[in-house]
Scaffold this active site. Sequence first.
Site, PDB file in Angstrom:
ATOM      1  N   HIS A 268       0.875  -1.185   0.000  1.00 11.47           N
ATOM      2  CA  HIS A 268       0.000   0.000   0.000  1.00 11.47           C
ATOM      3  C   HIS A 268       0.908   1.230   0.000  1.00 11.47           C
ATOM      4  CE1 HIS A 268      -3.475   2.390   0.589  1.00 11.47           C
ATOM      5  NE2 HIS A 268      -3.828   2.090   1.819  1.00 11.47           N
ATOM      6  N   HIS A 307      -2.262  -2.040  -9.884  1.00 10.00           N
ATOM      7  CA  HIS A 307      -3.239  -1.446  -8.975  1.00 10.00           C
ATOM      8  C   HIS A 307      -4.490  -2.300  -8.966  1.00 10.00           C
ATOM      9  CE1 HIS A 307      -5.774   1.552  -7.045  1.00 10.00           C
ATOM     10  NE2 HIS A 307      -4.652   2.086  -6.645  1.00 10.00           N
ATOM     11  N   ASP A 363       2.826   5.610  -6.793  1.00 10.21           N
ATOM     12  CA  ASP A 363       4.065   5.484  -6.019  1.00 10.21           C
ATOM     13  C   ASP A 363       5.310   5.371  -6.880  1.00 10.21           C
ATOM     14  OD1 ASP A 363       2.898   5.461  -3.420  1.00 10.21           O
ATOM     15  OD2 ASP A 363       2.042   3.532  -3.958  1.00 10.21           O
TER      16      ASP A 363
HETATM   17  C1  COA Z   1      -1.142  -3.045  -6.027  1.00  9.35           C
HETATM   18  C2  COA Z   1      -1.278  -4.545  -5.974  1.00  9.35           C
HETATM   19  C3  COA Z   1      -1.195  -4.995  -4.501  1.00  9.35           C
HETATM   20  C4  COA Z   1      -2.634  -4.970  -6.552  1.00  9.35           C
HETATM   21  O1  COA Z   1      -2.776  -6.325  -6.327  1.00  9.35           O
HETATM   22  P1  COA Z   1      -4.001  -7.177  -6.912  1.00  9.35           P
HETATM   23  O2  COA Z   1      -5.091  -6.335  -7.430  1.00  9.35           O
HETATM   24  O3  COA Z   1      -4.358  -8.155  -5.841  1.00  9.35           O
HETATM   25  O4  COA Z   1      -3.379  -7.906  -8.172  1.00  9.35           O
HETATM   26  P2  COA Z   1      -2.786  -9.357  -8.189  1.00  9.35           P
HETATM   27  O5  COA Z   1      -1.787  -9.535  -7.080  1.00  9.35           O
HETATM   28  O6  COA Z   1      -3.929 -10.324  -8.274  1.00  9.35           O
HETATM   29  O7  COA Z   1      -1.986  -9.354  -9.558  1.00  9.35           O
HETATM   30  C5  COA Z   1      -2.477  -9.850 -10.781  1.00  9.35           C
HETATM   31  C6  COA Z   1      -1.295 -10.463 -11.546  1.00  9.35           C
HETATM   32  O8  COA Z   1      -0.311  -9.451 -11.814  1.00  9.35           O
HETATM   33  C7  COA Z   1       0.921  -9.756 -11.148  1.00  9.35           C
HETATM   34  N1  COA Z   1       1.408  -8.514 -10.543  1.00  9.35           N
HETATM   35  C8  COA Z   1       0.663  -7.588  -9.888  1.00  9.35           C
HETATM   36  N2  COA Z   1       1.422  -6.547  -9.534  1.00  9.35           N
HETATM   37  C9  COA Z   1       2.670  -6.827  -9.988  1.00  9.35           C
HETATM   38  C10 COA Z   1       3.886  -6.125  -9.925  1.00  9.35           C
HETATM   39  N3  COA Z   1       3.957  -4.942  -9.336  1.00  9.35           N
HETATM   40  N4  COA Z   1       4.985  -6.692 -10.480  1.00  9.35           N
HETATM   41  C11 COA Z   1       4.905  -7.898 -11.082  1.00  9.35           C
HETATM   42  N5  COA Z   1       3.760  -8.614 -11.183  1.00  9.35           N
HETATM   43  C12 COA Z   1       2.657  -8.076 -10.629  1.00  9.35           C
HETATM   44  C13 COA Z   1       0.571 -10.782 -10.067  1.00  9.35           C
HETATM   45  O9  COA Z   1       1.680 -11.599  -9.754  1.00  9.35           O
HETATM   46  C14 COA Z   1      -0.531 -11.528 -10.769  1.00  9.35           C
HETATM   47  O10 COA Z   1       0.042 -12.381 -11.731  1.00  9.35           O
HETATM   48  P3  COA Z   1      -0.615 -13.850 -12.035  1.00  9.35           P
HETATM   49  O11 COA Z   1      -1.972 -13.565 -12.598  1.00  9.35           O
HETATM   50  O12 COA Z   1       0.331 -14.498 -12.959  1.00  9.35           O
HETATM   51  O13 COA Z   1      -0.695 -14.529 -10.691  1.00  9.35           O
HETATM   52  C15 COA Z   1      -0.154  -5.239  -6.793  1.00  9.35           C
HETATM   53  O14 COA Z   1      -0.229  -4.829  -8.146  1.00  9.35           O
HETATM   54  C16 COA Z   1       1.233  -4.941  -6.227  1.00  9.35           C
HETATM   55  O15 COA Z   1       1.669  -5.654  -5.323  1.00  9.35           O
HETATM   56  N6  COA Z   1       1.947  -3.912  -6.759  1.00  9.35           N
HETATM   57  C17 COA Z   1       3.253  -3.539  -6.247  1.00  9.35           C
HETATM   58  C18 COA Z   1       3.093  -2.720  -4.968  1.00  9.35           C
HETATM   59  C19 COA Z   1       2.603  -1.324  -5.248  1.00  9.35           C
HETATM   60  O16 COA Z   1       3.127  -0.628  -6.105  1.00  9.35           O
HETATM   61  N7  COA Z   1       1.606  -0.919  -4.446  1.00  9.35           N
HETATM   62  C20 COA Z   1       1.077   0.444  -4.518  1.00  9.35           C
HETATM   63  C21 COA Z   1      -0.346   0.451  -4.931  1.00  9.35           C
HETATM   64  S1  COA Z   1      -0.904   2.106  -5.191  1.00  9.35           S
END
Ligand code: COA
Length: 436
Positions: A268, A307, A363
């Site tokens: 987050h 996101h 971010d």
């Molecule tokens: C923001 C976040 C938590 C959203 O998570 P979510 O909606 O639950 O999405 P998921 O974790 O289901 O991701 C979907 C797919 O994309 C991949 N993915 C998501 N974010 C990724 C990232 N930053 N880098 C690489 N792969 C990513 C996941 O591994 C998943 O792959 P799969 O389908 O092969 O399993 C996630 O994108 C993330 O961890 N991002 C990095 C942290 C970040 O920048 N957070 C700030 C948010 S404002």
Amino acid sequence: MGKDSLSIIDNRTDKTYELPLTNGNIRSMDLRQIKKDADDFGVMGYDPAFLNTASCQSKITYIDGDRGILRYRGYPIEELAEKCTFLEVAYLLLNGELPTAPELDAWVDLVTHHRMLHETTKAFLEGFRYDAHPMTMLISTVAALSTVYKDARNIFDLNSRRLNMVRLISKMPSMAAYAYRHSLGFPYVYPDDLLSYTENFMTMLFKMVEPKYVAHPVLARALDILFILHADHEQNCSTNVMRSVGSSQADPFVCTAAAAAALSGPLHGGANEEVLKMLDEIGTKANIPAFIDKVKTGKGKLMGFGHRVYKNYDPRARIIKWTADQVFAVTGKNPKLEIALELEKIALEDEYFVKRKLYPNVDFYSGIIYQAMGFRPEMFTVLFAIPRTVGWLAQWEELLTDPEQKIARPRQVYTGYEARTVVPIEERSQQPVAAL
Ligand SMILES: CC(C)(COP(=O)(O)OP(=O)(O)OC[C@H]1O[C@@H](n2cnc3c(N)ncnc32)[C@H](O)[C@@H]1OP(=O)(O)O)[C@@H](O)C(=O)NCCC(=O)NCCS
């Protein structure tokens, strides 16, 4: 013309149910009438991590993730960032309308005059170890304010509630600055009522022995814009915590501390600090392809990408890029920018990221700007918490005044043992420990 309802056939009983649709949605409680037999509990929705569950109705923030739209109270984020100050936007989020000039003057005056921290709060901060993380200090200190303002428990008294909301918005920068100065071993700087919200904050952070610290106006405005972009984002993880803790009728200081704790996680608000660590780890542009390959094989994430809601460009990231140009014109380019731009370019063309709709989020660039402005990475999430306090409070007040809301209490689907009997200790054989 079709009806605003859904018909569901329960194939176990061949019964048909008609569920009304309001704003295009069913009420999950309407599913409970669908039962196998009279003893059945009824159908529930199973939705880990709330991927498709609305927990409230809200008039505050609108997001269309597919089209990359973000609006506060109906106003596009781009226009607010261009034409308003952070405190103007704070007024909008809390009151529903933009202020008139006299209303804004009165509001700014009010927020300005609550910036001081009680001296016991300062002493409280001094108890932390010299190397404590500023975000953890902030979380604890916000909670500790509850011990100073006991009237905060009168959450249904409008005047008391509003006063404590103002206290939080006014004092967040003061606590953040004290936490930062503590981590550096520098003396604290008291607030200056003649300065704007961000100028005062920058002074409290950066003033050394000069008689008067003057924040650079371009940097102070850039920080103000970044605060506008971070002020609210509907039902994100920390706001959900704010509402959840608030639903038990806890006071706003402890609710805000809980929300800030949720914000501190790397998925987050902690992501901007992680982006900087990641850019450090990559080091040079030549190492980017190897890093991307590592991410694609599941070893780590590309921090600042992806996101839950935006499956198109994050509109805040676009404004942040514009703000970065203004900041770098003053500070000179942050060398990490080159790596970030190249990383973004490669990721946006790569099938792995394209297929998963992973774009830079707010971010990805904010940390690079903050660093160029002189903030250390440990402060990045703190910088997020200051403006988001406004959003948390607006959402908290909406919750308290919503007659439909009750204490938040999700259901579960139990998958453990049926009832069993405790075997005396001497008769027990070793069992494999259940995986945690
Ligand atoms: C923001 C976040 C938590 C959203 O998570 P979510 O909606 O639950 O999405 P998921 O974790 O289901 O991701 C979907 C797919 O994309 C991949 N993915 C998501 N974010 C990724 C990232 N930053 N880098 C690489 N792969 C990513 C996941 O591994 C998943 O792959 P799969 O389908 O092969 O399993 C996630 O994108 C993330 O961890 N991002 C990095 C942290 C970040 O920048 N957070 C700030 C948010 S404002």
